[in-house]
Design an enzyme around this catalytic site. Sequence first.
Site, PDB file in Angstrom:
ATOM      1  N   GLU A   1       6.736  -4.399  -9.297  1.00 34.23           N
ATOM      2  CA  GLU A   1       5.399  -5.014  -8.613  1.00 34.23           C
ATOM      3  C   GLU A   1       4.418  -5.196  -9.301  1.00 34.23           C
ATOM      4  OE1 GLU A   1       5.175  -1.934  -5.373  1.00 34.23           O
ATOM      5  OE2 GLU A   1       7.319  -2.175  -4.988  1.00 34.23           O
TER       6      GLU A   1
ATOM      7  N   MET B   1      10.229   7.862  -3.519  1.00 28.80           N
ATOM      8  CA  MET B   1      11.019   8.214  -2.379  1.00 28.80           C
ATOM      9  C   MET B   1      11.346   7.197  -1.650  1.00 28.80           C
ATOM     10  SD  MET B   1      11.550  11.432  -1.880  1.00 28.80           S
ATOM     11  CE  MET B   1      12.071  11.435  -3.688  1.00 28.80           C
TER      12      MET B   1
ATOM     13  N   PHE C   1       3.829   3.795  -8.688  1.00 32.26           N
ATOM     14  CA  PHE C   1       3.629   5.293  -8.496  1.00 32.26           C
ATOM     15  C   PHE C   1       4.970   6.053  -8.140  1.00 32.26           C
ATOM     16  CE2 PHE C   1      -0.303   3.440  -7.598  1.00 32.26           C
ATOM     17  CZ  PHE C   1      -1.484   4.095  -8.046  1.00 32.26           C
TER      18      PHE C   1
ATOM     19  N   GLU D   1      10.682  -0.906  -3.046  1.00 31.82           N
ATOM     20  CA  GLU D   1      11.384  -0.181  -4.051  1.00 31.82           C
ATOM     21  C   GLU D   1      12.864   0.096  -4.041  1.00 31.82           C
ATOM     22  OE1 GLU D   1       8.729   0.530  -1.941  1.00 31.82           O
ATOM     23  OE2 GLU D   1       6.894   0.399  -3.675  1.00 31.82           O
TER      24      GLU D   1
ATOM     25  N   ASP E   1       5.213   8.649  -6.682  1.00 28.66           N
ATOM     26  CA  ASP E   1       5.161   8.765  -5.098  1.00 28.66           C
ATOM     27  C   ASP E   1       5.866   8.007  -4.318  1.00 28.66           C
ATOM     28  OD1 ASP E   1       2.071  10.777  -4.993  1.00 28.66           O
ATOM     29  OD2 ASP E   1       2.308   9.007  -6.512  1.00 28.66           O
ATOM     30  N   PHE E   2       6.267   6.715  -4.876  1.00 24.37           N
ATOM     31  CA  PHE E   2       6.987   5.627  -4.351  1.00 24.37           C
ATOM     32  C   PHE E   2       8.506   5.762  -4.493  1.00 24.37           C
ATOM     33  CE2 PHE E   2       2.877   2.811  -4.917  1.00 24.37           C
ATOM     34  CZ  PHE E   2       2.190   3.819  -4.051  1.00 24.37           C
TER      35      PHE E   2
ATOM     36  N   HIS F   1      -0.751   9.403  -3.954  1.00 23.16           N
ATOM     37  CA  HIS F   1      -0.745   8.531  -5.459  1.00 23.16           C
ATOM     38  C   HIS F   1      -0.986   9.615  -6.611  1.00 23.16           C
ATOM     39  CE1 HIS F   1      -1.399   5.454  -2.336  1.00 23.16           C
ATOM     40  NE2 HIS F   1      -1.139   4.578  -3.377  1.00 23.16           N
TER      41      HIS F   1
END
Lengths: 326, 330
Positions: free
Chosen positions: A29, A88, A83, A60, A85-86, A129
């Site tokens: 991205e 997942m 990130f 993602e 966090d993404f 984040h």
Amino acid sequence: MRELTYSEAVREAMSEEMRRDPSTFLMGEDVAVFGGVWGVSEGMLAEFGEERVRDTPISEAAIIGAGLGAALVGMRPIVEIMFGDFLMCGGDQIVNQAAKARFMSGGKAHVPLTIRVTTGAPGSAAAQHSQSPESWFMNVPGIKIAVPATPADAKGLLKTAVRGADPVLFFEHKMLYGETGSVPEDADFTLPFGQASVVREGSDVTIIAISIMVRKALAAADLLAGEGISVEVIDPRTLVPLDKETLIQSVAKTSRVIIAHEAHLRSGPGAEIAAVLAEEAVEYLDGPVIRIGAKNVPLPYSPVLENFVLPGTEDIVAAVRLLVRR
Amino acid sequence: MDKQTYSPELLTHLFRQMTLVREFELRAIAERRGGLIPGFIHSCVGQEATAVAACAALSQQDVITSTHRGHGHLLGKGGDPKYMMAELAGRSAGYCLGRGGSLHIADFNLGILGANGIVGGGFPIAAGAALAFQMRKEARVALAFFGDGAINEGTFHESANLAGLWRLPVIFFCENNLYGEGTPQHKQAPITDLARRADGYGFPGVIVDGNDAIAVYEATQEARRRALAGNGPTLIEAKTYRFRGHYEGDPQVYREPGELEAWQARDPVPAFRARLLASGLYDEAQLAEIEASVQAQLDEAVAFAAAAPAPAVEEALQGIYADTHEGLVF
Ligand SMILES: Cc1ncc(C[n+]2csc(CCOP(=O)(O)OP(=O)(O)O)c2C)c(N)n1
């Protein structure tokens, strides 16, 4: 040797590998026109064109899975997830697809896929984040995990990841991007996975520090030197595979060990390392294995709260004093 | 069906492979009952036309991603029943050395990127393979098989969007067999013609009779032509039905009365057989000979699997990474 920032070192590694091998490309991205939201891929679009530096939709699972599919038919993709966090959102493609493809296929699948992803708290980025998700994936056989702490390590490990034949999660700490350090210019400079680095030698306490905590451990070591305490700092550099020999050798010398990471304490990377030391180095230890990590709460937004939750140099200093005085 | 359009080689291939898929499934089911096969079987009995005819429209260099109901896809793409049966039996002579089983059979030489235990797991992988072909300017396509249940996974939407945006040479091939496990399609999505979903991603969606091998072949061929011409993906929705349970052992409490019988009257294998006879191109003896050769091939496959040794236990610790690092914790 010239100095580069961590971010420049990552970019140099990617660019060199893309010059070297036409099957390597970057997608993610905002990696192309924008140059990556962290600026890591700035200028790469101009050099390599939009075929090989590709902006993707915000998808993602498709980004990671398409990287995997391309890898399975002979490409060497680098994909960027903005990130940690993404991860997942594309978790299945990492955990159930990429990590297992080789094993499940009886060794037929080659998966030269590098997933570059940011980790750690950049400051008031709050709970979605700021996480350090490395250990979530340590429980998944089939994926390798790199956590470089210096520009040179970032370059050398990333090149190894791209040239390898296994899926790699490559965790870049957001607060390290601006860090500078000398970085070899050699286009064939690589660093092996599974080789810890002895960042500072010492004789009283070993600090096994991961990613940004290397910097904090070094600061603690400077402070403690003034108190006559000699600290050894070891950076595993990759969590999977883990160079347990170097860790055990250091503990054999110092008899005291602290493991520091920014990830949450519970079941963070330190839990695995502590278990390895308990199993294989207990006879060298003069005290408990101490872990330092974020408190077990979602990362808060307010700086006051965030500072309280995240581990810092002072936590390391306090733990060392405690261990040494026992 | 007319002989001008379709060569005897193709017609024989379709008939033989459909028969092989049907009989392979029935043998596997019997061998599971008999104890040779330890794991799940999600049979594709009733869906032979989709699997075989879609693959027949592909070239050897094209790739597929398959599903939990994948035996037909694998055989259609050239999988050898011997190694498949050995894999189902968990033997190291199997396609995946006994490490994968029915849900994970792969053969990269045949363009089989893998069956999948995760519903919707194959979409992004197919898109990525297609991206590689496009970047390398190779005349190849990737075909993702999936069910009517899988189209509701997020991965379909992410991958369809990406493939539509980049005009990737992908064929999204939906086998709409009206159920996802025990839940009917109409309780899983607010539309019944799933091909409509292609419109949202800027490529055509076509509906085809999934029990008609020739119709499936033609639709797939057209989608492949489109993909190779640089015009991007196609969603093919093949309407079909599975005759057996979701898995072997499924009590099947969910079917509508009379539904199974109605679809069995349109069984794709005998239908194609009858069509071949009616065409005058084949006589009964020729077809019986093909059927006998399938049985002989399967006798051999079962015997091969049964005679193959079980893997040595240490094999479980091998082949997780490309390289092994002695003394490191993996
Ligand atoms: C991610 C995921 N969710 C659920 C399941 C359990 N499951 C296996 S097959 C299946 C039904 C799939 O339906 P469909 O896609 O229509 O394929 P069909 O079984 O009809 O061939 C389900 C829910 C799974 N394997 N993976």
